[in-house]
Design a protein around this motif. Structure first.
Motif, PDB file in Angstrom:
ATOM      1  N   PHE A 262     158.095  92.261 100.329  1.00 15.32           N
ATOM      2  CA  PHE A 262     158.179  91.971  98.902  1.00 15.32           C
ATOM      3  C   PHE A 262     159.166  92.852  98.551  1.00 15.32           C
ATOM      4  O   PHE A 262     159.493  93.960  98.816  1.00 15.32           O
ATOM      5  CB  PHE A 262     156.777  92.616  98.287  1.00 15.32           C
ATOM      6  CG  PHE A 262     156.788  93.055  96.968  1.00 15.32           C
ATOM      7  CD1 PHE A 262     156.812  92.027  96.107  1.00 15.32           C
ATOM      8  CD2 PHE A 262     156.630  94.468  96.548  1.00 15.32           C
ATOM      9  CE1 PHE A 262     156.890  92.358  94.583  1.00 15.32           C
ATOM     10  CE2 PHE A 262     156.944  94.722  95.308  1.00 15.32           C
ATOM     11  CZ  PHE A 262     157.030  93.677  94.122  1.00 15.32           C
ATOM     12  N   CYS A 263     160.310  92.221  97.768  1.00 13.53           N
ATOM     13  CA  CYS A 263     161.695  92.539  97.403  1.00 13.53           C
ATOM     14  C   CYS A 263     161.878  92.583  96.014  1.00 13.53           C
ATOM     15  O   CYS A 263     161.224  91.849  95.352  1.00 13.53           O
ATOM     16  CB  CYS A 263     162.547  92.389  98.443  1.00 13.53           C
ATOM     17  SG  CYS A 263     162.677  90.522  98.620  1.00 13.53           S
ATOM     18  N   SER A 264     163.020  93.009  95.549  1.00 15.96           N
ATOM     19  CA  SER A 264     163.346  92.901  94.091  1.00 15.96           C
ATOM     20  C   SER A 264     164.933  92.774  94.048  1.00 15.96           C
ATOM     21  O   SER A 264     165.557  93.439  93.203  1.00 15.96           O
ATOM     22  CB  SER A 264     162.864  93.854  93.061  1.00 15.96           C
ATOM     23  OG  SER A 264     163.306  95.270  93.747  1.00 15.96           O
ATOM     24  N   PRO A 265     165.544  91.811  94.581  1.00 12.41           N
ATOM     25  CA  PRO A 265     166.778  91.351  94.250  1.00 12.41           C
ATOM     26  C   PRO A 265     167.163  91.051  92.867  1.00 12.41           C
ATOM     27  O   PRO A 265     166.435  90.464  92.281  1.00 12.41           O
ATOM     28  CB  PRO A 265     166.999  90.304  95.514  1.00 12.41           C
ATOM     29  CG  PRO A 265     166.005  89.736  95.645  1.00 12.41           C
ATOM     30  CD  PRO A 265     164.886  90.856  95.603  1.00 12.41           C
ATOM     31  N   LYS A 266     168.306  91.258  92.549  1.00 11.46           N
ATOM     32  CA  LYS A 266     168.630  91.045  90.897  1.00 11.46           C
ATOM     33  C   LYS A 266     169.196  89.653  90.625  1.00 11.46           C
ATOM     34  O   LYS A 266     169.134  89.313  89.602  1.00 11.46           O
ATOM     35  CB  LYS A 266     169.552  91.982  90.338  1.00 11.46           C
ATOM     36  CG  LYS A 266     169.056  93.705  90.498  1.00 11.46           C
ATOM     37  CD  LYS A 266     167.952  93.713  89.724  1.00 11.46           C
ATOM     38  CE  LYS A 266     167.536  95.457  89.809  1.00 11.46           C
ATOM     39  NZ  LYS A 266     166.314  95.503  88.767  1.00 11.46           N
TER      40      LYS A 266
ATOM     41  N   THR B  58     157.292  86.236  94.678  1.00 15.80           N
ATOM     42  CA  THR B  58     155.996  87.321  94.441  1.00 15.80           C
ATOM     43  C   THR B  58     156.037  87.245  92.691  1.00 15.80           C
ATOM     44  O   THR B  58     157.164  87.400  92.138  1.00 15.80           O
ATOM     45  CB  THR B  58     156.283  88.465  94.970  1.00 15.80           C
ATOM     46  OG1 THR B  58     156.320  88.471  96.406  1.00 15.80           O
ATOM     47  CG2 THR B  58     154.779  89.326  94.310  1.00 15.80           C
ATOM     48  N   CYS B  59     155.140  86.362  92.192  1.00 15.35           N
ATOM     49  CA  CYS B  59     155.217  86.061  90.709  1.00 15.35           C
ATOM     50  C   CYS B  59     154.513  87.355  90.130  1.00 15.35           C
ATOM     51  O   CYS B  59     153.501  87.605  90.266  1.00 15.35           O
ATOM     52  CB  CYS B  59     154.553  84.713  90.530  1.00 15.35           C
ATOM     53  SG  CYS B  59     155.123  83.253  91.271  1.00 15.35           S
ATOM     54  N   VAL B  60     155.344  87.415  89.063  1.00 13.15           N
ATOM     55  CA  VAL B  60     154.942  88.712  88.049  1.00 13.15           C
ATOM     56  C   VAL B  60     154.575  88.074  86.743  1.00 13.15           C
ATOM     57  O   VAL B  60     155.286  87.071  86.474  1.00 13.15           O
ATOM     58  CB  VAL B  60     156.018  89.640  87.976  1.00 13.15           C
ATOM     59  CG1 VAL B  60     155.478  90.691  86.918  1.00 13.15           C
ATOM     60  CG2 VAL B  60     156.286  90.565  89.293  1.00 13.15           C
ATOM     61  N   MET B  61     153.526  88.183  86.133  1.00 14.60           N
ATOM     62  CA  MET B  61     153.085  87.447  85.115  1.00 14.60           C
ATOM     63  C   MET B  61     153.721  88.447  83.816  1.00 14.60           C
ATOM     64  O   MET B  61     153.420  89.631  83.788  1.00 14.60           O
ATOM     65  CB  MET B  61     151.477  87.263  85.188  1.00 14.60           C
ATOM     66  CG  MET B  61     150.955  86.686  86.122  1.00 14.60           C
ATOM     67  SD  MET B  61     151.780  85.265  86.570  1.00 14.60           S
ATOM     68  CE  MET B  61     151.084  84.896  88.211  1.00 14.60           C
ATOM     69  N   PRO B  62     154.114  87.988  82.789  1.00 14.92           N
ATOM     70  CA  PRO B  62     154.594  88.701  81.507  1.00 14.92           C
ATOM     71  C   PRO B  62     153.428  89.072  80.739  1.00 14.92           C
ATOM     72  O   PRO B  62     153.542  90.264  80.005  1.00 14.92           O
ATOM     73  CB  PRO B  62     155.471  87.586  80.847  1.00 14.92           C
ATOM     74  CG  PRO B  62     154.840  86.348  81.340  1.00 14.92           C
ATOM     75  CD  PRO B  62     154.347  86.496  82.533  1.00 14.92           C
TER      76      PRO B  62
ATOM     77  N   ALA C 119     159.652  88.030  90.822  1.00 19.91           N
ATOM     78  CA  ALA C 119     160.156  87.450  89.775  1.00 19.91           C
ATOM     79  C   ALA C 119     159.231  87.278  88.726  1.00 19.91           C
ATOM     80  O   ALA C 119     158.078  86.693  88.834  1.00 19.91           O
ATOM     81  CB  ALA C 119     160.830  86.115  90.220  1.00 19.91           C
ATOM     82  N   MET C 120     159.472  88.012  87.572  1.00 18.75           N
ATOM     83  CA  MET C 120     158.641  87.737  86.300  1.00 18.75           C
ATOM     84  C   MET C 120     159.034  86.220  85.905  1.00 18.75           C
ATOM     85  O   MET C 120     160.039  85.772  85.714  1.00 18.75           O
ATOM     86  CB  MET C 120     158.950  88.652  85.193  1.00 18.75           C
ATOM     87  CG  MET C 120     157.880  88.712  84.082  1.00 18.75           C
ATOM     88  SD  MET C 120     157.965  89.996  82.707  1.00 18.75           S
ATOM     89  CE  MET C 120     159.673  89.654  81.943  1.00 18.75           C
ATOM     90  N   ILE C 121     157.855  85.492  85.457  1.00 25.20           N
ATOM     91  CA  ILE C 121     157.919  84.136  85.190  1.00 25.20           C
ATOM     92  C   ILE C 121     157.629  83.722  83.782  1.00 25.20           C
ATOM     93  O   ILE C 121     156.353  84.349  83.535  1.00 25.20           O
ATOM     94  CB  ILE C 121     156.991  83.186  86.070  1.00 25.20           C
ATOM     95  CG1 ILE C 121     157.213  83.394  87.568  1.00 25.20           C
ATOM     96  CG2 ILE C 121     157.326  81.625  85.672  1.00 25.20           C
ATOM     97  CD1 ILE C 121     158.457  83.386  88.100  1.00 25.20           C
TER      98      ILE C 121
ATOM     99  N   CYS D 258     163.819  87.859  86.418  1.00 17.08           N
ATOM    100  CA  CYS D 258     163.114  87.071  85.350  1.00 17.08           C
ATOM    101  C   CYS D 258     163.614  85.588  85.257  1.00 17.08           C
ATOM    102  O   CYS D 258     164.615  85.374  85.135  1.00 17.08           O
ATOM    103  CB  CYS D 258     163.176  87.692  83.827  1.00 17.08           C
ATOM    104  SG  CYS D 258     162.185  86.758  82.836  1.00 17.08           S
ATOM    105  N   LEU D 259     162.766  84.784  85.726  1.00 22.37           N
ATOM    106  CA  LEU D 259     162.982  83.446  85.876  1.00 22.37           C
ATOM    107  C   LEU D 259     162.433  82.657  84.443  1.00 22.37           C
ATOM    108  O   LEU D 259     160.899  82.872  84.109  1.00 22.37           O
ATOM    109  CB  LEU D 259     162.240  82.607  87.004  1.00 22.37           C
ATOM    110  CG  LEU D 259     162.922  83.069  88.112  1.00 22.37           C
ATOM    111  CD1 LEU D 259     162.441  82.349  89.283  1.00 22.37           C
ATOM    112  CD2 LEU D 259     164.528  83.066  88.438  1.00 22.37           C
ATOM    113  N   LEU D 260     163.052  82.437  83.388  1.00 21.71           N
ATOM    114  CA  LEU D 260     162.480  81.881  82.607  1.00 21.71           C
ATOM    115  C   LEU D 260     163.079  80.515  81.885  1.00 21.71           C
ATOM    116  O   LEU D 260     164.212  80.363  81.954  1.00 21.71           O
ATOM    117  CB  LEU D 260     162.631  82.998  81.149  1.00 21.71           C
ATOM    118  CG  LEU D 260     164.096  83.225  80.513  1.00 21.71           C
ATOM    119  CD1 LEU D 260     164.690  82.372  79.680  1.00 21.71           C
ATOM    120  CD2 LEU D 260     164.022  84.737  79.867  1.00 21.71           C
TER     121      LEU D 260
END
Length: 476
Positions: free
Chosen positions: A274-278, A425-429, A310-312, A400-402
Motif C-alpha cells: 500500500f503506497c502513495s506515489p504522486k 487502493t481506492c479511497v472514497m471522497p 488513489a482517491m476516486i 486523486c483520479l477524477l
C-alpha cells in the motif's frame, strides 16, 4: 473519438489525450512485469477511516458517523463485495491526542472500531471479500498478532491480511507506558524480526497435526508441532501458537512504508504494498525499485502486488467531478488543515507564518520520514505558502483520479500497462455516494474493458490476488 485522462495528484491536474480504445476480455494487456497474458487490476478499498479526506463527513448526504456505525459499515463492505473487490482494508491509529484540540474537535477519526472486532463481525455478513487490518510491530507483541490474524483467517474462511506498520505517530508511545517513541531505524529493525516470529508462529503446526481421533483418544500428533524458541536481538518468543495453522497458511502480508527501510522491508516480506506515489513517473520508479529489491531477495516479482492509493471522484463530466472535489475541499476547516500539515511534518506548523514559505530549518522529527519529505518537496516545487500547503494537506494530498468512469478507467489502464501498479487502493471522497459511484459506475466500465473480474474465482484472499499458499517452513 479522443478521450481525456485526468490525474490529479496534489501538484495540479494532468490531462493527456489518448485514442480511447476499449479492451474486451480477450484482449491482451502487457503488464509492468512483462507478461503477454491478459492482466487485470486488483482493487482494494481503504475503509478506515471510511474516507481519508478530512471534509468527507460534512459533504451533503454523507453519513457523519460512518466510522463508528456498524450498520453503515456492513452496507459498505457488502457493496464492495458485490463489486468483486479484492479486500476491505482497515488502517488503525493508537492515539487520539495527536493534534490540537481545536483540530481534534473537527476530526471524524476520533472514534472507530478496533480492527479485529470489526472485521470478525464483518466476516459474518460477507463470503468472499478479503479483510485486511493494520497491526503495529512497535506497540504489540508477536504472539498477540499471530493469534489474532490466525483467528480471523479461520473465522473468515481464509480472507485475512496483516498490514505491517511500525507506527509513525510519536504520541502513541504515551499510551503504552513509554515517554519516547522508538527511533525510526530501530522500529524497522524490530519489524523485520517481528515478521519472522509471527510467520514462524503461524507454522507451529503441520496442516494435518490435529488428528482428532475419537476412537484412540488422540487429538494432536506431537510430532507435527514445532516449538519456535526464538531468541533474537529484539524479541524472545517460545511458542508454539495455540491455534491451528491459518487457512491460507499465512494471512496475506501487506506493507505500507515508502522510506528506504520501508521499501526493503516490503521487498523481503510483503505480498501487497500500500503506497502513495504522486504521479505516474513516481509510481513507475517505486514499482521498479521494490520489485527489483524483491528479485534481489530471491523472490518472484509476481509474488508481490503494488497497489497505490488513489482517491476516486466520479462525475458525469470532468467538470462535474472537479466541482465535487472543490466542494469537499471547501469543507475543511483551517484548524484541521494546519493540524494535518503538522502531522505530516512531525512538528507544530501552527507557529509558522501562514502567508510565508515553509521554514528551511525544520527541527528533526521521529515521525514518518516519507510523509515529511513529500511535504517539503511539494512546498519547494510549487512555492506554496504555509496556508496553501495546509489547505492541500488538510483535505487529501495524495493521488486523486477524477473524471468520468471512462476517463478514470483510461488512467487506471495506463498505469497498469506502464508498469506503475498491479491495481489500486481506492479511497472514497465521501460516503455513501462516493462509494456507490466507484462500485456502480467505475467498476462496470473496468469490467467491460476486461480490466477487472466479473466474479470471484476462489474463496480466499490469496486466490483473489493470485498468491501461492506458503509452505510450512518446518513441516514441508
Amino acid at each position: 473519438m479522443t478521450k481525456r485522462k485526468h490525474e490529479e495528484n496534489g501538484n495540479g491536474t494532468e490531462e493527456n489525450g489518448n485514442n480511447g480504445s476499449k479492451k474486451n476480455k480477450t484482449d491482451s494487456l502487457e503488464g509492468g512485469e512483462g507478461s503477454k497474458a491478459a492482466k487485470q487490476l486488483h482493487l482494494t478499498a481503504f475503509m478506515r477511516p471510511v474516507s481519508l479526506h478530512t471534509g468527507a463527513w460534512r459533504y451533503p448526504g454523507a453519513y457523519p458517523d460512518a466510522n463508528f456505525n456498524l450498520t453503515h459499515l456492513k452496507s459498505f463492505i457488502q457493496k464492495l463485495e458485490a463489486a468483486k473487490f479484492d479486500a476491505f482494508f482497515m488502517a488503525d491509529h493508537l492515539a487520539v491526542l495527536n493534534m490540537p484540540v481545536e483540530a481534534l474537535k473537527r476530526s471524524h477519526t476520533v472514534t472507530s472500531f478496533e480492527p479485529f472486532t470489526l472485521l470478525s463481525a464483518l466476516s459474518q455478513v460477507t463470503e468472499r471479500i478479503g479483510l485486511a487490518a493494520t497491526a503495529s510491530t512497535t506497540y504489540d507483541e508477536p504472539y498477540h498478532i499471530a493469534r489474532r490474524f490466525a483467528s480471523l483467517d479461520h473465522i473468515s474462511g481464509g480472507r485475512a491480511a496483516w498490514n505491517i506498520v511500525t507506527t509513525g505517530n510519536p504520541e502513541s508511545a504515551k499510551n503504552f507506558g513509554q515517554d519516547e517513541h522508538m527511533q525510526h531505524s530501530d522500529r524497522y529493525k524490530r519489524a523485520r524480526e517481528f515478521y519472522d516470529v509471527v510467520t514462524g508462529l503461524w507454522d507451529s503446526f503441520a496442516d494435518d497435526a490435529f488428528v482428532r481421533d475419537q476412537k484412540s483418544g488422540t487429538y494432536l500428533d506431537p510430532e507435527k508441532m514445532h516449538v519456535l524458541n526464538h531468541k533474537g536481538d529484539e524479541l524472545s518468543v517460545r511458542g508454539p501458537l495455540n491455534i491451528a495453522r491459518p487457512v491460507q497458511g499465512w494471512p496475506v502480508i501487506v506493507q505500507a512504508g515508502q522510506s528506504d527501510p520501508g521499501r526493503q522491508l516490503a521487498a523481503e516480506t510483503a505480498e501487497c504494498v500500500f503506497c502513495s506515489p504522486k504521479n505516474l513517473d513516481a509510481a513507475k520508479e517505486l514499482y521498479a525499485d521494490i520489485k527489483g529489491r524483491a528479485e534481489a531477495a530471491g523472490r518472484d516479482r509476481s509474488s508481490l502486488k503494488i497497489l497505490p492509493a488513489a482517491m476516486i471522484i466520479v462525475g458525469d463530466t470532468v467538470e462535474d467531478a472537479q466541482s465535487k472535489r472543490l466542494k469537499v475541499d471547501s469543507l475543511v476547516h483551517y484548524d484541521s488543515a494546519i493540524s494535518s500539515l503538522s502531522i505530516a511534518l512531525g512538528t507544530d506548523a501552527s507557529e509558522f507564518d501562514p502567508d510565508g514559505q515553509l521554514p528551511t530549518n525544520l527541527p528533526e522529527t521521529n515521525a514518518s520520514k516519507t510523509s515529511r519529505a513529500g511535504v517539503i518537496k511539494l512546498a519547494e516545487t510549487e512555492k506554496l505558502t504555509v496556508r496553501q500547503l495546509a489547505s492541500r494537506y488538510g483535505g487529501y494530498a495524495g493521488l486523486c483520479l477524477l473524471g468520468t468512469p471512462e476517463s478514470i478507467a483510461d488512467t487506471m489502464e495506463e498505469w497498469l500497462k506502464e508498469g506503475a501498479c498491479d491495481g489500486f487502493t481506492c479511497v472514497m471522497p465521501f460516503l455513501p455516494q462516493g462509494l456507490d459511484d466507484v462500485t456502480q459506475r467505475l467498476v462496470p466500465e473496468l469490467q467491460r474493458r476486461g480490466l477487472f473480474r466479473n466474479d470471484y474465482e476462489g474463496t480466499t484472499l490469496r486466490e483473489h490476488l493470485g498468491l501461492a499458499r506458503p509452505k510450512n517452513q518446518f513441516f514441508e
